[in-house]
Write a protein that holds these residues in place. Structure first.
Motif, PDB file in Angstrom:
ATOM      1  N   ILE A 169       0.845  -1.201   0.000  1.00 26.73           N
ATOM      2  CA  ILE A 169       0.000   0.000   0.000  1.00 26.73           C
ATOM      3  C   ILE A 169       0.879   1.249   0.000  1.00 26.73           C
ATOM      4  O   ILE A 169       0.656   2.170  -0.788  1.00 26.73           O
ATOM      5  N   ALA A 170       1.881   1.272   0.867  1.00 23.47           N
ATOM      6  CA  ALA A 170       2.774   2.433   0.930  1.00 23.47           C
ATOM      7  C   ALA A 170       3.504   2.632  -0.394  1.00 23.47           C
ATOM      8  O   ALA A 170       3.650   3.770  -0.858  1.00 23.47           O
ATOM      9  N   ASP A 171       3.933   1.543  -1.022  1.00 22.19           N
ATOM     10  CA  ASP A 171       4.617   1.645  -2.311  1.00 22.19           C
ATOM     11  C   ASP A 171       3.692   2.222  -3.381  1.00 22.19           C
ATOM     12  O   ASP A 171       4.112   3.059  -4.185  1.00 22.19           O
ATOM     13  N   ALA A 172       2.449   1.783  -3.400  1.00 23.44           N
ATOM     14  CA  ALA A 172       1.497   2.285  -4.393  1.00 23.44           C
ATOM     15  C   ALA A 172       1.202   3.764  -4.167  1.00 23.44           C
ATOM     16  O   ALA A 172       1.115   4.541  -5.129  1.00 23.44           O
ATOM     17  N   ILE A 173       1.080   4.174  -2.925  1.00 22.77           N
ATOM     18  CA  ILE A 173       0.841   5.585  -2.608  1.00 22.77           C
ATOM     19  C   ILE A 173       2.043   6.422  -3.033  1.00 22.77           C
ATOM     20  O   ILE A 173       1.879   7.501  -3.607  1.00 22.77           O
ATOM     21  N   GLU A 174       3.234   5.919  -2.799  1.00 25.37           N
ATOM     22  CA  GLU A 174       4.446   6.639  -3.213  1.00 25.37           C
ATOM     23  C   GLU A 174       4.515   6.746  -4.733  1.00 25.37           C
ATOM     24  O   GLU A 174       4.880   7.792  -5.270  1.00 25.37           O
ATOM     25  N   GLU A 222      -5.247   2.773  -8.080  1.00 26.89           N
ATOM     26  CA  GLU A 222      -6.424   2.863  -7.213  1.00 26.89           C
ATOM     27  C   GLU A 222      -7.137   1.522  -7.119  1.00 26.89           C
ATOM     28  O   GLU A 222      -7.565   1.113  -6.035  1.00 26.89           O
ATOM     29  N   ASP A 223      -7.253   0.820  -8.253  1.00 26.32           N
ATOM     30  CA  ASP A 223      -7.865  -0.508  -8.223  1.00 26.32           C
ATOM     31  C   ASP A 223      -7.061  -1.454  -7.339  1.00 26.32           C
ATOM     32  O   ASP A 223      -7.624  -2.194  -6.521  1.00 26.32           O
ATOM     33  N   HIS A 224      -5.738  -1.433  -7.498  1.00 28.60           N
ATOM     34  CA  HIS A 224      -4.890  -2.322  -6.700  1.00 28.60           C
ATOM     35  C   HIS A 224      -4.955  -1.954  -5.215  1.00 28.60           C
ATOM     36  O   HIS A 224      -5.014  -2.853  -4.353  1.00 28.60           O
ATOM     37  N   LEU A 225      -4.989  -0.672  -4.911  1.00 25.91           N
ATOM     38  CA  LEU A 225      -5.119  -0.253  -3.506  1.00 25.91           C
ATOM     39  C   LEU A 225      -6.432  -0.747  -2.917  1.00 25.91           C
ATOM     40  O   LEU A 225      -6.463  -1.215  -1.768  1.00 25.91           O
ATOM     41  N   LEU A 285      -6.722 -12.405  -2.282  1.00 23.83           N
ATOM     42  CA  LEU A 285      -6.853 -11.180  -3.060  1.00 23.83           C
ATOM     43  C   LEU A 285      -8.001 -11.381  -4.046  1.00 23.83           C
ATOM     44  O   LEU A 285      -7.949 -12.276  -4.881  1.00 23.83           O
ATOM     45  N   ARG A 286      -9.035 -10.569  -3.904  1.00 23.35           N
ATOM     46  CA  ARG A 286     -10.192 -10.693  -4.788  1.00 23.35           C
ATOM     47  C   ARG A 286      -9.996  -9.848  -6.032  1.00 23.35           C
ATOM     48  O   ARG A 286      -9.231  -8.892  -6.034  1.00 23.35           O
ATOM     49  N   SER A 287     -10.723 -10.192  -7.070  1.00 28.51           N
ATOM     50  CA  SER A 287     -10.634  -9.447  -8.324  1.00 28.51           C
ATOM     51  C   SER A 287     -11.132  -8.020  -8.131  1.00 28.51           C
ATOM     52  O   SER A 287     -11.914  -7.734  -7.211  1.00 28.51           O
ATOM     53  N   VAL A 288     -10.694  -7.151  -9.020  1.00 28.05           N
ATOM     54  CA  VAL A 288     -11.147  -5.757  -8.985  1.00 28.05           C
ATOM     55  C   VAL A 288     -12.673  -5.718  -9.101  1.00 28.05           C
ATOM     56  O   VAL A 288     -13.340  -4.950  -8.403  1.00 28.05           O
ATOM     57  N   GLU A 289     -13.231  -6.565  -9.967  1.00 24.57           N
ATOM     58  CA  GLU A 289     -14.678  -6.592 -10.159  1.00 24.57           C
ATOM     59  C   GLU A 289     -15.410  -6.933  -8.866  1.00 24.57           C
ATOM     60  O   GLU A 289     -16.432  -6.333  -8.547  1.00 24.57           O
ATOM     61  N   GLN A 290     -14.874  -7.901  -8.116  1.00 23.37           N
ATOM     62  CA  GLN A 290     -15.489  -8.263  -6.836  1.00 23.37           C
ATOM     63  C   GLN A 290     -15.393  -7.120  -5.840  1.00 23.37           C
ATOM     64  O   GLN A 290     -16.355  -6.807  -5.153  1.00 23.37           O
ATOM     65  N   VAL A 291     -14.226  -6.529  -5.742  1.00 21.77           N
ATOM     66  CA  VAL A 291     -13.999  -5.476  -4.759  1.00 21.77           C
ATOM     67  C   VAL A 291     -14.820  -4.223  -5.112  1.00 21.77           C
ATOM     68  O   VAL A 291     -15.463  -3.639  -4.257  1.00 21.77           O
ATOM     69  N   GLU A 292     -14.812  -3.851  -6.381  1.00 23.57           N
ATOM     70  CA  GLU A 292     -15.521  -2.644  -6.805  1.00 23.57           C
ATOM     71  C   GLU A 292     -17.032  -2.845  -6.822  1.00 23.57           C
ATOM     72  O   GLU A 292     -17.789  -1.891  -6.682  1.00 23.57           O
ATOM     73  N   GLY A 293     -17.469  -4.099  -6.970  1.00 24.34           N
ATOM     74  CA  GLY A 293     -18.908  -4.391  -7.032  1.00 24.34           C
ATOM     75  C   GLY A 293     -19.553  -4.604  -5.670  1.00 24.34           C
ATOM     76  O   GLY A 293     -20.748  -4.787  -5.575  1.00 24.34           O
ATOM     77  N   TYR A 294     -18.743  -4.564  -4.623  1.00 21.99           N
ATOM     78  CA  TYR A 294     -19.256  -4.810  -3.276  1.00 21.99           C
ATOM     79  C   TYR A 294     -20.219  -3.720  -2.864  1.00 21.99           C
ATOM     80  O   TYR A 294     -19.934  -2.542  -3.022  1.00 21.99           O
ATOM     81  N   GLU A 295     -21.385  -4.116  -2.370  1.00 21.19           N
ATOM     82  CA  GLU A 295     -22.412  -3.125  -2.000  1.00 21.19           C
ATOM     83  C   GLU A 295     -22.764  -3.164  -0.537  1.00 21.19           C
ATOM     84  O   GLU A 295     -23.781  -2.626  -0.135  1.00 21.19           O
ATOM     85  N   GLY A 296     -21.956  -3.768   0.277  1.00 23.77           N
ATOM     86  CA  GLY A 296     -22.220  -3.749   1.699  1.00 23.77           C
ATOM     87  C   GLY A 296     -22.511  -5.056   2.213  1.00 23.77           C
ATOM     88  O   GLY A 296     -22.573  -5.796   2.892  1.00 23.77           O
TER      89      GLY A 296
END
Length: 82
Positions: free
Chosen positions: A11-16, A43-46, A71-82
């Motif tokens: 996470i720190a590496d991606a932010i940098e 942002e997707d990876h974060l 590690l879940r797919s971007v689609e799973q993470v971005e599609g999460y609704e609560g």
């Protein structure tokens, strides 16, 4: 096996890298398109990494092995609704 520490390092590496991209754009070393595309990927990876940390904590809270989190797919993470 991934540890919370190694996830936080990622996470720190991606932010940098994001900071570096913004500086490179401001200095004219890269194009806006390059910066936008790379930042979108970061942002997707974060989001995936933060999700993985939350999964690991949920596993611990349930008395389970945090290494069962994946590690879940971007689609799973971005599609999460609560």
């Amino acid at each position: 096996m991934t540890s919370d520490h190694s996830i936080r390092e990622q996470i720190a590496d991606a932010i940098e890298e994001e900071r570096t991209l913004r500086a490179d754009l401001a200095a004219g070393r890269i194009t806006q398109e390059h910066e936008n595309n790379r930042i979108a990927g970061l942002e997707d990876h974060l989001d995936q990494l933060w999700d993985l940390l939350r999964q690991r904590q949920a596993e611990r809270d349930a008395g389970q092995d945090p290494n069962d989190a994946t590690l879940r797919s971007v689609e799973q993470v971005e599609g999460y609704e609560g």
